[in-house]
Design a protein around this motif. Structure first.
Motif, PDB file in Angstrom:
ATOM      1  N   ARG A  64       0.835  -1.195   0.000  1.00 32.31           N
ATOM      2  CA  ARG A  64       0.000   0.000   0.000  1.00 32.31           C
ATOM      3  C   ARG A  64       0.864   1.238   0.000  1.00 32.31           C
ATOM      4  O   ARG A  64       1.728   1.407   0.845  1.00 32.31           O
ATOM      5  CB  ARG A  64      -0.876  -0.019   1.243  1.00 32.31           C
ATOM      6  CG  ARG A  64      -1.788   1.187   1.317  1.00 32.31           C
ATOM      7  CD  ARG A  64      -3.216   0.769   1.234  1.00 32.31           C
ATOM      8  NE  ARG A  64      -4.090   1.866   1.548  1.00 32.31           N
ATOM      9  CZ  ARG A  64      -4.662   2.611   0.638  1.00 32.31           C
ATOM     10  NH1 ARG A  64      -4.435   2.386  -0.642  1.00 32.31           N
ATOM     11  NH2 ARG A  64      -5.482   3.580   0.973  1.00 32.31           N
ATOM     12  N   VAL A  65       0.688   2.136  -0.955  1.00 30.40           N
ATOM     13  CA  VAL A  65       1.448   3.374  -1.071  1.00 30.40           C
ATOM     14  C   VAL A  65       0.468   4.476  -1.366  1.00 30.40           C
ATOM     15  O   VAL A  65      -0.655   4.231  -1.786  1.00 30.40           O
ATOM     16  CB  VAL A  65       2.514   3.290  -2.195  1.00 30.40           C
ATOM     17  CG1 VAL A  65       3.514   2.205  -1.902  1.00 30.40           C
ATOM     18  CG2 VAL A  65       1.861   3.042  -3.537  1.00 30.40           C
ATOM     19  N   PRO A  66       0.892   5.759  -1.207  1.00 31.45           N
ATOM     20  CA  PRO A  66      -0.022   6.852  -1.522  1.00 31.45           C
ATOM     21  C   PRO A  66      -0.515   6.782  -2.942  1.00 31.45           C
ATOM     22  O   PRO A  66       0.211   6.431  -3.868  1.00 31.45           O
ATOM     23  CB  PRO A  66       0.857   8.094  -1.281  1.00 31.45           C
ATOM     24  CG  PRO A  66       1.859   7.653  -0.276  1.00 31.45           C
ATOM     25  CD  PRO A  66       2.113   6.211  -0.600  1.00 31.45           C
TER      26      PRO A  66
ATOM     27  N   SER B  86      10.864  -0.487  -2.737  1.00 34.64           N
ATOM     28  CA  SER B  86      12.134  -1.055  -2.336  1.00 34.64           C
ATOM     29  C   SER B  86      12.442  -2.276  -3.183  1.00 34.64           C
ATOM     30  O   SER B  86      11.611  -3.160  -3.356  1.00 34.64           O
ATOM     31  CB  SER B  86      12.083  -1.456  -0.855  1.00 34.64           C
ATOM     32  OG  SER B  86      11.837  -0.336  -0.070  1.00 34.64           O
ATOM     33  N   PRO B  87      13.667  -2.391  -3.730  1.00 33.54           N
ATOM     34  CA  PRO B  87      14.004  -3.537  -4.543  1.00 33.54           C
ATOM     35  C   PRO B  87      13.994  -4.808  -3.715  1.00 33.54           C
ATOM     36  O   PRO B  87      14.471  -4.850  -2.590  1.00 33.54           O
ATOM     37  CB  PRO B  87      15.432  -3.206  -5.028  1.00 33.54           C
ATOM     38  CG  PRO B  87      15.586  -1.748  -4.797  1.00 33.54           C
ATOM     39  CD  PRO B  87      14.718  -1.406  -3.661  1.00 33.54           C
ATOM     40  N   ALA B  88      13.452  -5.853  -4.278  1.00 32.74           N
ATOM     41  CA  ALA B  88      13.460  -7.136  -3.601  1.00 32.74           C
ATOM     42  C   ALA B  88      14.763  -7.840  -3.880  1.00 32.74           C
ATOM     43  O   ALA B  88      15.257  -7.866  -4.989  1.00 32.74           O
ATOM     44  CB  ALA B  88      12.287  -7.994  -4.097  1.00 32.74           C
TER      45      ALA B  88
ATOM     46  N   SER C 129       3.033   1.849   3.482  1.00 29.98           N
ATOM     47  CA  SER C 129       4.372   1.387   3.856  1.00 29.98           C
ATOM     48  C   SER C 129       5.444   2.335   3.365  1.00 29.98           C
ATOM     49  O   SER C 129       6.628   2.094   3.574  1.00 29.98           O
ATOM     50  CB  SER C 129       4.632  -0.007   3.262  1.00 29.98           C
ATOM     51  OG  SER C 129       4.578   0.037   1.844  1.00 29.98           O
ATOM     52  N   ARG C 130       5.062   3.397   2.688  1.00 26.10           N
ATOM     53  CA  ARG C 130       6.032   4.368   2.188  1.00 26.10           C
ATOM     54  C   ARG C 130       5.849   5.677   2.955  1.00 26.10           C
ATOM     55  O   ARG C 130       5.009   6.504   2.630  1.00 26.10           O
ATOM     56  CB  ARG C 130       5.844   4.584   0.690  1.00 26.10           C
ATOM     57  CG  ARG C 130       6.857   5.575   0.112  1.00 26.10           C
ATOM     58  CD  ARG C 130       6.793   5.617  -1.392  1.00 26.10           C
ATOM     59  NE  ARG C 130       7.691   6.640  -1.919  1.00 26.10           N
ATOM     60  CZ  ARG C 130       7.887   6.880  -3.215  1.00 26.10           C
ATOM     61  NH1 ARG C 130       7.236   6.167  -4.111  1.00 26.10           N
ATOM     62  NH2 ARG C 130       8.713   7.817  -3.615  1.00 26.10           N
TER      63      ARG C 130
ATOM     64  N   PHE D 257       7.721  11.997   1.649  1.00 24.83           N
ATOM     65  CA  PHE D 257       6.950  13.170   1.247  1.00 24.83           C
ATOM     66  C   PHE D 257       5.731  12.806   0.397  1.00 24.83           C
ATOM     67  O   PHE D 257       4.797  13.603   0.297  1.00 24.83           O
ATOM     68  CB  PHE D 257       7.850  14.147   0.486  1.00 24.83           C
ATOM     69  CG  PHE D 257       8.890  14.786   1.356  1.00 24.83           C
ATOM     70  CD1 PHE D 257       8.534  15.722   2.316  1.00 24.83           C
ATOM     71  CD2 PHE D 257      10.228  14.447   1.227  1.00 24.83           C
ATOM     72  CE1 PHE D 257       9.491  16.303   3.133  1.00 24.83           C
ATOM     73  CE2 PHE D 257      11.192  15.026   2.027  1.00 24.83           C
ATOM     74  CZ  PHE D 257      10.820  15.951   2.991  1.00 24.83           C
ATOM     75  N   THR D 258       5.711  11.617  -0.205  1.00 22.56           N
ATOM     76  CA  THR D 258       4.536  11.217  -0.974  1.00 22.56           C
ATOM     77  C   THR D 258       3.321  11.027  -0.077  1.00 22.56           C
ATOM     78  O   THR D 258       2.186  11.027  -0.557  1.00 22.56           O
ATOM     79  CB  THR D 258       4.804   9.912  -1.743  1.00 22.56           C
ATOM     80  OG1 THR D 258       5.113   8.866  -0.815  1.00 22.56           O
ATOM     81  CG2 THR D 258       5.961  10.068  -2.717  1.00 22.56           C
ATOM     82  N   ALA D 259       3.541  10.853   1.231  1.00 20.48           N
ATOM     83  CA  ALA D 259       2.427  10.648   2.166  1.00 20.48           C
ATOM     84  C   ALA D 259       1.934  11.950   2.781  1.00 20.48           C
ATOM     85  O   ALA D 259       1.006  11.929   3.587  1.00 20.48           O
ATOM     86  CB  ALA D 259       2.864   9.685   3.282  1.00 20.48           C
ATOM     87  N   TRP D 260       2.531  13.078   2.418  1.00 21.38           N
ATOM     88  CA  TRP D 260       2.098  14.363   2.977  1.00 21.38           C
ATOM     89  C   TRP D 260       0.816  14.835   2.292  1.00 21.38           C
ATOM     90  O   TRP D 260       0.736  14.861   1.063  1.00 21.38           O
ATOM     91  CB  TRP D 260       3.173  15.419   2.743  1.00 21.38           C
ATOM     92  CG  TRP D 260       4.324  15.387   3.694  1.00 21.38           C
ATOM     93  CD1 TRP D 260       4.896  14.282   4.234  1.00 21.38           C
ATOM     94  CD2 TRP D 260       5.056  16.515   4.186  1.00 21.38           C
ATOM     95  NE1 TRP D 260       5.936  14.639   5.037  1.00 21.38           N
ATOM     96  CE2 TRP D 260       6.069  16.007   5.028  1.00 21.38           C
ATOM     97  CE3 TRP D 260       4.964  17.885   4.002  1.00 21.38           C
ATOM     98  CZ2 TRP D 260       6.974  16.831   5.682  1.00 21.38           C
ATOM     99  CZ3 TRP D 260       5.870  18.712   4.654  1.00 21.38           C
ATOM    100  CH2 TRP D 260       6.856  18.193   5.485  1.00 21.38           C
ATOM    101  N   PRO D 261      -0.182  15.233   3.051  1.00 23.92           N
ATOM    102  CA  PRO D 261      -1.368  15.859   2.442  1.00 23.92           C
ATOM    103  C   PRO D 261      -1.078  17.313   2.091  1.00 23.92           C
ATOM    104  O   PRO D 261      -0.106  17.903   2.567  1.00 23.92           O
ATOM    105  CB  PRO D 261      -2.420  15.754   3.547  1.00 23.92           C
ATOM    106  CG  PRO D 261      -1.612  15.808   4.813  1.00 23.92           C
ATOM    107  CD  PRO D 261      -0.319  15.102   4.521  1.00 23.92           C
ATOM    108  N   ALA D 262      -1.918  17.885   1.244  1.00 23.95           N
ATOM    109  CA  ALA D 262      -1.798  19.316   0.906  1.00 23.95           C
ATOM    110  C   ALA D 262      -2.411  20.140   2.038  1.00 23.95           C
ATOM    111  O   ALA D 262      -3.554  19.913   2.435  1.00 23.95           O
ATOM    112  CB  ALA D 262      -2.494  19.602  -0.415  1.00 23.95           C
TER     113      ALA D 262
END
Length: 668
Positions: A76-78, A87-89, A296-297, A300-305
């Motif tokens: 799960r990501v934004p 992340s590379p496996a 799981s990330r 900054f991609t998880a920051w809201p506006a």
């Protein structure tokens, strides 16, 4: 508790990422992929063609746009990034990066399987396309290394490409034997097991040394030197090309005149830009307010506006227009290694509001950069545009951004996962942290900054705590060194008897605060250099001659967003003051020392005892078993420390032996 999210494994073998996922992985790991391709390509190409072929192999690895749907995310990501840069496996499957790595590996291995007469020695489909990048009139070469790099290059030249690939996968990609063999099998190697065995023989002599050599400039096709090509031959060719170009210009001018009416812009419209879709305020990406607690990330991609002007279309349009077509009147700054170029895709909106008399907009460029646009609300001062790298940010390095800075004070925008915000002074380690007010948009009250002048009578830092919804009982320190993203401070305690190597931890404990109280002023040398994190490693304790009182040896390592690091080795004799500064005995740039890729260190200094006698002191990290001094004085001592009487200006060479074999020179 780990700071970084754990790697994600997948059982799938054929998941093909979407174009945006693949592009994000390529942008984030471009130097890493190019280095891998350069090592695998046949040395018979020559260094110039090998450099260009490595860049071409990576750039051609992107999937086609028309046939590739967006792949479902593995974790799960934004929503706005949909898995970019996962992340590379380790097994080579299940991530956009791993898929790109496999394509690069196939392209590099294919060079040895093509006949010599094949155009560019590329696989058939790629050979039919224009060969880019192309360089005319120059020859490109990686930086020259020493004798050790030359010997390794010669050894790699004598083995097949599959063996070079296995060697690189094991040392640079940290894959074990079965993982490297599985990846080589998918890349089309005819004998992957044999290639892994041969690679293991190459690394048996000195694995750590070989890994350090592979990361040197000798094998880095992104850091290049240039020389001219054959100038006489080029002059003859240029004359012929000039004649053909003149004919083309005349023909093109005639065509342009006949079609001028059809191509003229509409009245009132400006010239169209290649980046126009990315500069449309309506296309800005945003993240849901609670997304950070369900992904799981954590970056900054998880920051809201946030902010009271996120719907101000004219303001957002001006910010994007300044980013895409920066006029001369806009003041531009960028941290080292940050490209001040327009975005290729719509950026993410982090903040838009009014702070300290200016309208401020913070934008995030797909995990690569953060951009701050600020225009004064009154007066005639020009707007400002600031760029900073943020690739690979995490729960700590993505926890705050400078939203306003003036004079000796600054305000920060906090990440949504910060549950408690306090400040403290590193030069007052025995004083408690003080609460810092944060408004509803996540903007802090103005806080003091470390003095930008020569004085160092205080060193303010942020002490933050992450929410228990993502990390349990996690507090950490950040400090402002002049960039948009504050710097994460950590501490590695000294070696314990019978214990293994110790890992960096948060600098909130009493020993960590005491160490930083004596070394904080050395951070002045790191201002504005794009530093991401600084770690204080207490690598040795030494009993001083005559008195037997303990002294500490610290290695202060600064890691930049670009990757290269800088180390300051500091000697801390006993002091009556908690903030008594240490002595910097070594300063080295662009080095892996004092990191997990350079875990051994030896340093020395001249020291005057209270009696007036001078000594040469030396100390090494836990793996040192013996230290020897040669030159003006000769002596040796078993263990990790040495003290020998010597004149104040005596020239002494220090070397150490390691318990597992090998020697170590003192850092200068």
């Amino acid at each position: 508790m780990p700071i970084h999210p754990p790697r994600q494994r997948s059982t799938g073998n054929s998941e093909r990422p979407g174009v945006q996922q693949a592009e994000s992985a390529l942008m984030e790991h471009y130097p890493r992929l190019v280095r891998l391709a350069y090592l695998v390509l046949p040395p018979s190409l020559g260094r110039h063609r090998r450099v260009l072929a490595a860049h071409a192999a990576v750039q051609r690895a992107l999937p086609g746009v028309r046939t590739v749907p967006e792949a479902p995310a593995l974790s799960r990501v934004p929503a706005q990034t949909r898995g970019a840069g996962r992340s590379p496996a380790p097994d080579g499957t299940g991530s956009a990066y791993a898929w790109m790595r496999l394509r690069v590996l196939r392209a590099a291995l294919a060079h040895e399987r093509r006949p010599r007469w094949w155009p560019g020695r590329l696989p058939a489909p790629a050979a039919l396309r224009p060969s880019l990048p192309a360089v005319w009139g120059l020859r490109l070469f990686p930086q020259a290394g020493g004798a050790a790099e030359l010997a390794l290059d010669q050894a790699l030249s004598a083995v097949p490409g599959a063996v070079r690939a296995a060697f690189a996968l094991r040392l640079l990609e940290a894959l074990d034997g079965p993982e490297a063999q599985a990846l080589l099998t998918r890349a089309g190697s005819p004998d992957p097991a044999g290639a892994v065995r041969a690679a293991r023989l190459l690394e048996d002599a000195d694995r750590a040394g070989a890994e350090e050599l592979l990361r040197s400039g000798e094998f880095d096709p992104c850091v290049l030197q240039t020389r001219p090509s054959d100038l006489l031959r080029r002059r003859h060719r240029m004359r012929a090309v000039a004649a053909v170009a003149a004919l083309c210009v005349v023909a093109g001018g005639l065509v342009a005149l006949t079609e001028r009416g059809a191509s003229a812009p509409a009245p009132g419209g400006g010239a169209r830009s290649t980046f126009a879709p990315a500069l449309d305020p309506a296309a800005l990406l945003t993240t849901a307010a609670e997304e950070w607690a369900d992904t799981s990330r954590i970056d900054f991609t998880a920051w809201p506006a946030r902010g009271d002007r996120t719907e101000d279309r004219p303001l957002l349009s001006r910010a994007l227009r300044a980013w895409g077509h920066t006029p001369d009147s806009v003041a531009v700054s960028a941290t080292p290694g940050t490209l001040a170029v327009p975005p290729a895709q719509p950026p993410q909106l982090l903040y838009a509001g009014e702070v300290d008399g200016a309208a401020v907009v913070l934008l995030h460029d797909r995990g690569v950069r953060v951009v701050r646009y600020a225009e004064p609300l009154t007066g005639s001062a020009p707007p400002a545009l600031d760029f900073a790298r943020t690739d690979g940010a995490d729960v700590t390095t993505g926890a705050a951004l400078v939203v306003s800075r003036g004079g000796d004070r600054a305000r920060f925008l906090m990440a949504p996962w910060i549950s408690r915000t306090t400040t403290r002074d590193l030069l007052a380690p025995d004083s408690p942290a003080r609460t810092l007010e944060v408004n509803g948009d996540g903007v802090t009250a103005a806080v003091p900054r470390p003095s930008p002048g020569g004085r160092c009578d205080s060193w303010p830092v942020l002490q933050l705590r992450s929410s228990g919804r993502i990390v349990e009982n996690h507090a950490f320190l950040l400090t402002d060194l002049g960039d948009l993203a504050p710097v994460h401070l950590t501490f590695t305690p000294g070696p314990a008897a019978g214990a293994g190597a110790r890992q960096p931890r948060e600098a909130t404990s009493t020993p960590a605060l005491l160490a930083w109280a004596r070394t904080a002023c050395s951070l002045t040398a790191l201002r504005g250099t794009g530093v991401r994190a600084v770690n204080n490693w207490n690598f040795a304790e030494q009993r001083l001659p005559e008195s037997g009182t303990p002294a500490q040896w610290l290695c202060t390592r600064a890691d930049t967003w670009q990757g290269p690091g800088r180390v300051l080795v500091q000697f801390l004799p006993p002091s009556s003051s908690l903030t008594g500064p240490g002595t910097v005995v070594a300063d080295e740039r662009d080095t892996a020392r004092c990191s997990r890729f350079g875990q051994h260190i030896l340093a020395g200094t001249h020291w005057k005892a209270p009696s007036g006698r001078w000594y040469v002191l030396a100390a090494g990290s836990r793996a040192v078993s013996r230290i020897e001094a040669t030159g003006a004085v000769r002596d040796a001592a078993a263990g990790t420390t040495l003290a020998v009487r010597a004149p104040r200006d005596a020239s002494v060479e220090l070397t150490a032996r390691l318990r597992e074999g090998g020697s170590l020179a003192a850092v200068r």
